[in-house]
Design a protein around this motif. Structure first.
Motif, PDB file in Angstrom:
ATOM      1  N   THR A   1      11.674  34.001  24.712  1.00 17.85           N
ATOM      2  CA  THR A   1      11.891  33.829  26.121  1.00 17.85           C
ATOM      3  C   THR A   1      11.635  32.348  27.140  1.00 17.85           C
ATOM      4  O   THR A   1      11.514  32.205  27.972  1.00 17.85           O
ATOM      5  N   LEU A   2      11.644  31.336  25.887  1.00 18.82           N
ATOM      6  CA  LEU A   2      11.236  29.812  26.673  1.00 18.82           C
ATOM      7  C   LEU A   2      12.400  29.449  27.510  1.00 18.82           C
ATOM      8  O   LEU A   2      11.892  29.056  28.391  1.00 18.82           O
ATOM      9  N   THR A   3      13.691  29.871  27.158  1.00 15.15           N
ATOM     10  CA  THR A   3      14.732  29.216  28.125  1.00 15.15           C
ATOM     11  C   THR A   3      14.433  29.792  29.461  1.00 15.15           C
ATOM     12  O   THR A   3      15.318  29.331  30.247  1.00 15.15           O
ATOM     13  N   ALA A   4      14.026  30.935  29.587  1.00 16.51           N
ATOM     14  CA  ALA A   4      13.722  31.572  30.751  1.00 16.51           C
ATOM     15  C   ALA A   4      12.896  30.782  31.929  1.00 16.51           C
ATOM     16  O   ALA A   4      12.905  30.891  33.004  1.00 16.51           O
ATOM     17  N   LEU A   5      12.159  29.844  31.414  1.00 20.02           N
ATOM     18  CA  LEU A   5      11.362  28.813  32.233  1.00 20.02           C
ATOM     19  C   LEU A   5      12.361  27.838  32.936  1.00 20.02           C
ATOM     20  O   LEU A   5      12.939  27.198  32.087  1.00 20.02           O
ATOM     21  N   PRO A   6      12.126  27.674  34.179  1.00 16.28           N
ATOM     22  CA  PRO A   6      12.986  26.459  34.487  1.00 16.28           C
ATOM     23  C   PRO A   6      12.713  25.318  34.045  1.00 16.28           C
ATOM     24  O   PRO A   6      11.335  24.793  33.932  1.00 16.28           O
ATOM     25  N   GLY A   7      13.840  24.423  33.490  1.00 20.98           N
ATOM     26  CA  GLY A   7      13.323  23.133  32.757  1.00 20.98           C
ATOM     27  C   GLY A   7      13.289  23.065  31.363  1.00 20.98           C
ATOM     28  O   GLY A   7      13.219  22.161  30.736  1.00 20.98           O
ATOM     29  N   ILE A   8      13.402  24.421  30.742  1.00 23.13           N
ATOM     30  CA  ILE A   8      13.344  24.538  29.442  1.00 23.13           C
ATOM     31  C   ILE A   8      14.959  24.837  28.967  1.00 23.13           C
ATOM     32  O   ILE A   8      15.254  25.991  29.424  1.00 23.13           O
ATOM     33  N   GLY A   9      15.431  23.842  28.270  1.00 24.53           N
ATOM     34  CA  GLY A   9      16.553  24.151  27.895  1.00 24.53           C
ATOM     35  C   GLY A   9      16.728  24.416  26.245  1.00 24.53           C
ATOM     36  O   GLY A   9      15.729  24.590  25.744  1.00 24.53           O
ATOM     37  N   LYS A  10      17.943  24.700  25.700  1.00 28.07           N
ATOM     38  CA  LYS A  10      17.967  24.900  24.368  1.00 28.07           C
ATOM     39  C   LYS A  10      17.287  23.921  23.276  1.00 28.07           C
ATOM     40  O   LYS A  10      16.634  24.393  22.397  1.00 28.07           O
ATOM     41  N   SER A  11      17.519  22.647  23.617  1.00 25.56           N
ATOM     42  CA  SER A  11      17.000  21.580  22.647  1.00 25.56           C
ATOM     43  C   SER A  11      15.480  21.809  22.656  1.00 25.56           C
ATOM     44  O   SER A  11      14.682  21.714  21.768  1.00 25.56           O
ATOM     45  N   THR A  12      14.968  21.463  24.012  1.00 28.91           N
ATOM     46  CA  THR A  12      13.596  21.499  24.059  1.00 28.91           C
ATOM     47  C   THR A  12      12.795  22.922  23.638  1.00 28.91           C
ATOM     48  O   THR A  12      11.710  22.833  23.152  1.00 28.91           O
ATOM     49  N   ALA A  13      13.417  23.985  23.815  1.00 29.31           N
ATOM     50  CA  ALA A  13      12.876  25.322  23.364  1.00 29.31           C
ATOM     51  C   ALA A  13      12.786  25.361  21.882  1.00 29.31           C
ATOM     52  O   ALA A  13      11.802  25.975  21.247  1.00 29.31           O
ATOM     53  N   ALA A  14      13.963  24.680  21.249  1.00 24.57           N
ATOM     54  CA  ALA A  14      13.795  24.792  19.768  1.00 24.57           C
ATOM     55  C   ALA A  14      12.662  23.995  19.343  1.00 24.57           C
ATOM     56  O   ALA A  14      12.049  24.062  18.135  1.00 24.57           O
ATOM     57  N   ALA A  15      12.429  22.755  20.018  1.00 25.15           N
ATOM     58  CA  ALA A  15      11.387  21.815  19.608  1.00 25.15           C
ATOM     59  C   ALA A  15       9.992  22.600  19.493  1.00 25.15           C
ATOM     60  O   ALA A  15       9.131  22.281  18.937  1.00 25.15           O
ATOM     61  N   ILE A  16       9.816  23.328  20.795  1.00 24.56           N
ATOM     62  CA  ILE A  16       8.629  23.789  20.981  1.00 24.56           C
ATOM     63  C   ILE A  16       8.166  25.064  20.026  1.00 24.56           C
ATOM     64  O   ILE A  16       7.330  24.965  19.413  1.00 24.56           O
ATOM     65  N   THR A  17       9.506  25.811  19.760  1.00 26.18           N
ATOM     66  CA  THR A  17       9.119  26.824  19.125  1.00 26.18           C
ATOM     67  C   THR A  17       8.891  26.345  17.541  1.00 26.18           C
ATOM     68  O   THR A  17       7.968  26.912  16.932  1.00 26.18           O
ATOM     69  N   GLU A  18       9.644  25.438  17.086  1.00 24.71           N
ATOM     70  CA  GLU A  18       9.222  24.642  15.692  1.00 24.71           C
ATOM     71  C   GLU A  18       7.782  24.015  15.610  1.00 24.71           C
ATOM     72  O   GLU A  18       7.056  24.203  14.610  1.00 24.71           O
ATOM     73  N   ALA A  19       7.563  23.417  16.814  1.00 21.14           N
ATOM     74  CA  ALA A  19       6.076  22.735  16.683  1.00 21.14           C
ATOM     75  C   ALA A  19       4.851  24.017  16.743  1.00 21.14           C
ATOM     76  O   ALA A  19       3.905  23.871  16.135  1.00 21.14           O
TER      77      ALA A  19
END
Length: 336
Positions: free
Chosen positions: A50-68
């Motif tokens: 549910t990262l993309t439910a946060l305002p300001g988090i898109g698909k690319s940034t969510a993917a980077a966060i998840t992988e990290a």
């Protein structure tokens, strides 16, 4: 891998390579959002997707966060680092010798990032120090600092230096050279800051004799430590021609008064041009290879200036930011 650090690294690499600002801001904004999340919420959102439910988090940034969070270095960052290489062919030896940067900006004037973020990027690049040189009050288009705002900034820098030690932020200012050669700040404050970069930002097409006198007056001012981007030229986009002045006289004055000539590393400036760099070197000038960075990723533009210095026969012994912070400040004190 720490997701905040990963996002900031991605932003830095994007910025350094000149990618669109919106991309850089997206990753830097995502880093700030993640840093502000309550304890445990990031892991919950990663598991729930549910990262993309946060305002300001898109698909690319969510993917980077998840992988990290789940596996290590994000693929986006790996791709950027694997493709990263020096933007120039030469100057590596001088770049390795540099310890600091004499000319940087923050969001206190026309930079895009807070002082701390600039300092943390400098630390990540291996710097030991950087001079914070936001603009002076006359340059309103760049949100130049009034005397009152500069005093407040000195307090902020003092606090950050305690937190970031042993890294050191030197206080400073890029002061506008006025039409009569005066410097655009009070003598009291110019004496208080560590580093003064004096630059012409107005009436760049002034007649040669008048521009020469203007620059000579500024160089002779005991507060001037570095002569910034001396021709004012721009070599990309619509461009801007060089200011005309008696370069031999100005550089001779820099030698006489111990003022370093800036080798500005911004790709759109690369100022001064090689013929003037060679002249300054022949006359015995010292130099400061600076980024004039207005964003964290731009702090990694030093190779552009280092290559030009090498091409013009300027060794590390003549570049003031190869010195430790203590030795650099001692050089300034001795000159004054």
């Amino acid at each position: 891998m720490d997701p905040v650090a990963a996002l900031k690294q991605i932003a830095l690499f994007l910025e350094r390579s000149g990618e669109p600002t919106y991309k850089v801001r997206a990753f830097r904004k995502a880093a700030a959002i993640v840093a502000d999340l309550p304890a445990g919420e990031l892991d919950k959102r990663v598991k729930a997707g549910t990262l993309t439910a946060l305002p300001g988090i898109g698909k690319s940034t969510a993917a980077a966060i998840t992988e990290a969070v789940t596996g290590g270095e994000p693929g986006y960052l790996t791709k950027l680092t694997e493709g990263a290489q020096s933007p120039v062919a030469g100057g590596a030896q001088l770049r390795a010798a540099l310890r600091g940067d004499c000319h940087t900006h923050s969001d206190w004037s026309d930079g895009g990032s807070p002082i701390r973020e600039m300092a943390e990027a400098a630390i990540a690049l291996g710097h030991e120090w950087m001079a914070l040189t936001d603009h002076s009050p006359r340059l309103k288009v760049a949100n130049g600092l009034s005397a009152e705002r500069l005093r407040r900034q000195l307090e902020v820098v003092a606090e950050l230096n305690v937190e970031l030690a042993p890294f050191l932020i030197l206080t400073g200012i890029e002061v506008d050279i006025l039409l009569d050669g005066g410097l655009d700040q009070t003598d009291e404050l110019l004496a208080e800051v560590d580093v003064v970069v004096a630059s012409v930002h107005s009436k760049l097409r002034m007649p040669k004799a008048e521009m020469t006198e203007r620059m000579l007056t500024a160089v002779a001012n005991p507060h001037t430590d570095v002569l910034g981007h001396c021709t004012g030229r721009l070599i990309t986009g619509r461009g801007r021609p060089e200011s005309t002045f008696d370069a031999e006289s100005v550089f001779a004055a820099c030698v006489e008064y111990g003022v370093a000539v800036e080798i500005n590393s911004r790709p759109e400036r690369l100022d001064p041009p090689r013929r003037l760099l060679r002249l300054a070197a022949e006359l015995g000038c010292d130099f400061a290879v600076d980024t004039d960075a207005h964003a964290p990723g731009q702090l990694d533009w030093l190779p552009f200036g280092c290559e030009r210095a090498e091409e013009c026969g300027i060794g590390a012994e003549r570049v003031v930011n190869t010195l430790t912070a203590d030795d650099f400040l001692a050089r300034i004190a001795a000159r004054k």
